[in-house]
Scaffold this active site. Structure first.
Site, PDB file in Angstrom:
ATOM      1  CE1 TYR A 135      -3.612  -2.510   0.700  1.00 35.85           C
ATOM      2  CE2 TYR A 135      -4.637  -0.439   1.332  1.00 35.85           C
ATOM      3  CZ  TYR A 135      -4.740  -1.767   0.974  1.00 35.85           C
ATOM      4  OH  TYR A 135      -5.982  -2.337   0.898  1.00 35.85           O
ATOM      5  CE  LYS A 190       1.461 -17.593  -1.924  1.00 34.59           C
ATOM      6  NZ  LYS A 190       0.520 -18.741  -1.921  1.00 34.59           N
ATOM      7  CG  ASP A 222      -2.392 -20.175  -0.354  1.00 35.17           C
ATOM      8  OD1 ASP A 222      -1.801 -20.055   0.744  1.00 35.17           O
ATOM      9  OD2 ASP A 222      -1.960 -20.899  -1.281  1.00 35.17           O
ATOM     10  CG  ASP A 246      -8.199  -4.470   1.930  1.00 34.44           C
ATOM     11  OD1 ASP A 246      -9.126  -3.954   2.590  1.00 34.44           O
ATOM     12  OD2 ASP A 246      -8.162  -4.473   0.681  1.00 34.44           O
ATOM     13  CG  ASP A 250     -13.861  -6.725   2.769  1.00 39.34           C
ATOM     14  OD1 ASP A 250     -13.555  -5.909   3.660  1.00 39.34           O
ATOM     15  OD2 ASP A 250     -14.397  -6.394   1.691  1.00 39.34           O
TER      16      ASP A 250
HETATM   17  C1  IPM Z   1     -10.414  -0.843   4.190  1.00 36.20           C
HETATM   18  C2  IPM Z   1     -10.668  -0.280   2.830  1.00 36.20           C
HETATM   19  C3  IPM Z   1      -9.513   0.629   2.447  1.00 36.20           C
HETATM   20  C4  IPM Z   1      -8.267  -0.230   2.384  1.00 36.20           C
HETATM   21  C5  IPM Z   1      -9.708   1.427   1.142  1.00 36.20           C
HETATM   22  C6  IPM Z   1     -10.961   2.273   1.171  1.00 36.20           C
HETATM   23  C7  IPM Z   1      -8.510   2.279   0.833  1.00 36.20           C
HETATM   24  O1  IPM Z   1     -10.859  -1.298   1.907  1.00 36.20           O
HETATM   25  O2  IPM Z   1     -10.266  -0.051   5.142  1.00 36.20           O
HETATM   26  O3  IPM Z   1     -10.365  -2.060   4.326  1.00 36.20           O
HETATM   27  O4  IPM Z   1      -7.978  -0.853   1.362  1.00 36.20           O
HETATM   28  O5  IPM Z   1      -7.558  -0.271   3.382  1.00 36.20           O
HETATM   29 MG    MG Z   2     -10.990  -3.234   2.764  1.00 36.83          MG
END
Ligand code: IPM
Ligand code: MG
Length: 360
Positions: A135, A190, A222, A246, A250
Site C-alpha cells: 500500500y 506468503k 491462501d 484487507d 472482508d
Molecule cells: C479498508 C478499505 C480501504 C483499504 C480502502 C478504502 C482504501 O478497503 O479499510 O479495508 O484498502 O484499506
Molecule cells: Mg478493505
C-alpha cells in the site's frame, strides 16, 4: 475529550449521524467537530484530505470516521481519489495497528451464509498492519499523474516492503492482544513466494520469544482464506500485513452475518485512534436510509474503550446493541424471517433508547 467527526461519502454521513446520536446519550464531556473528507472534501476543496481536516484529526483525541469513495471518482488521478483520504490519515497519524474483531452475535447466526454450527460463538480478532506493505511502497509519492502507471507505457508496478521495526511493533500488538484473549496468534504470510513475507515470518518468530505464554503458528494466506470459511473458530488472533489483512478482514466480516456489523479501530503508538466501520461507502444504497449503522455505533464503543478511557460507557453501548438485536430489529442486510425491519435512523433511535434505559 475532543473527537473529530469525519463522515465522508455515501452512507458515511447517515451512519455517523446515528453513532453521534448514541454518544450524546452518554453523560460525558465530549467535544465534537465535524469536517469533510473523501469525495465530499474533493468537491468542496479540490482535495480528499484538505489541510484543515488533517489538522483537526491531528489535534483530536480520537476520530470517528464514516467511509469514503464513489465510483464517480474512478477516473480521477490517484492522489485525488477519495481513498487517499483514509490512507493519508493512517500514514500522517501513524495509525499502524488496525483491530478488526469478527464476533458473531447470537441473534445473527442465521444471517451468515455459513452453517450456524460453524459460526455460533465466533470471536476472532484480525490485527492488520496498516501503514506499510504494498500500500505504501514505491511508487507512491511519485509526481506522475497515476502512480506506477506511466501513461502510454505497457507496464505498471507497486513494491511490497516491510522494515524490522514495522513488523516488530505490530507483532507486539498482536501478542499483547492475545494475552488478554485465548493466547494464540496466527501470523499470516506468503513466505513460500515473497521475500517480504519470509522476513515478516522471521521477525514475528523473534518477537514471539518475549511471549512464551502465547502460542504462535504461521499460515500461508491462501490457506488462511480457506480455513476462515472451513473452521473459523479455530483462530484467536490473526496478525498479518496491510494487503492480506484487507482481504481477510472482508472475508471474516461475512462470517458474522453482515459486513454492516463490524467495527474497527486503528491506533498509533500514543493510543490516538481512528474508528470506522469495516465496510465502505456503499454508494448503491446511499441516501436511501437503509444502511446498517451498527458497525459505526460499535466503532464509537471501541473509541470510548481504546482512546478515551471510558470502558464502562463502551460496555453500555455494546449491551444496548445486543438488546436491540434481541428485540428483533434488523436493517435490510441482517433481515431474516420473523424480524422487525427498520431503517438507519430507527435503528440508531432504538440503540439510543436502549442505552438510556441501561443508564437509568
Ligand atoms: C479498508 C478499505 C480501504 C483499504 C480502502 C478504502 C482504501 O478497503 O479499510 O479495508 O484498502 O484499506
Ligand atoms: Mg478493505
Amino acid at each position: 475529550m475532543k473527537i473529530a467527526i469525519l463522515p465522508g461519502d455515501g452512507i458515511g454521513t447517515e451512519i455517523v449521524a446515528e453513532a453521534v446520536k448514541v454518544l450524546q446519550v452518554l453523560d460525558l464531556k465530549l467535544e465534537t467537530e465535524t469536517a469533510l473528507v473523501g469525495g465530499a472534501a474533493y468537491e468542496a476543496h479540490g482535495h480528499p484530505l484538505p489541510d484543515s481536516t488533517l489538522q483537526l484529526a491531528r489535534q483530536a483525541d480520537a476520530i470517528l470516521f464514516g467511509a469514503v469513495g464513489d465510483w464517480k471518482y474512478d477516473k480521477l488521478d490517484r492522489p485525488l481519489r477519495p481513498e487517499q483520504a483514509i490512507l493519508g490519515l493512517r500514514k500522517h497519524l501513524g495509525l499502524f495497528a488496525n483491530f478488526r474483531p469478527a464476533i458473531c452475535h447470537e441473534q445473527l447466526v442465521d444471517a451468515s451464509s455459513l452453517k450456524p454450527e460453524l459460526i455460533a460463538g465466533l470471536d476472532i480478532l484480525i490485527i492488520r498492519e496498516l501503514t506499510g506493505d504494498i500500500y505504501f511502497g514505491q511508487p507512491r509519492g511519485r509526481r506522475t499523474a497515476t502512480d506506477g502507471h506511466f501513461p502510454g507505457s505497457e507496464e505498471a508496478f507497486d513494491t511490497m516492503r516491510y522494515s524490522r521495526p514495522e513488523v516488530e511493533r505490530i507483532a507486539h500488538v498482536a501478542f499483547q492482544a492475545a494475552r488478554k484473549r485465548n493466547k494464540r496468534v496466527t501470523s499470516v504470510d506468503k513466505a513460500n513466494v515473497l521475500e517480504t513475507f519470509q522476513f515478516w515470518k522471521d521477525v514475528v518468530t523473534d518477537v514471539a520469544r518475549e511471549y512464551p505464554d502465547v502460542a504462535l503458528d504461521h499460515m500461508y494466506v491462501d490457506n488462511a482464506a480457506m480455513q476462515l470459511v472451513r473452521a473459523p473458530k479455530k483462530f484467536d488472533v490473526i496478525v498479518t500485513g496491510n494487503m492480506f489483512g484487507d482481504i481477510l478482514s472482508d472475508e471474516a466480516a461475512m462470517l458474522t452475518g453482515s459486513i454492516g456489523m463490524l467495527p474497527s479501530a486503528s491506533l498509533n503508538a500514543r493510543n490516538q485512534g481512528l474508528y470506522e466501520p469495516s465496510h465502505g461507502s456503499a454508494p448503491d444504497i446511499a441516501g436511501k436510509g437503509i444502511a446498517n449503522p451498527l458497525a459505526t455505533i460499535l466503532s464509537a464503543a471501541m473509541m470510548l474503550r481504546f482512546s478515551l478511557n471510558q470502558p464502562e460507557a463502551a460496555d453500555h453501548i455494546e449491551t444496548a446493541v445486543r438488546a436491540v438485536l434481541a428485540q428483533g430489529l434488523r436493517t435490510a442486510d441482517i433481515a431474516g424471517p420473523g424480524t422487525i425491519p427498520v431503517g438507519t435512523v430507527a435503528m440508531g433511535d432504538a440503540v439510543a433508547a436502549a442505552l438510556r434505559q441501561a443508564l437509568h
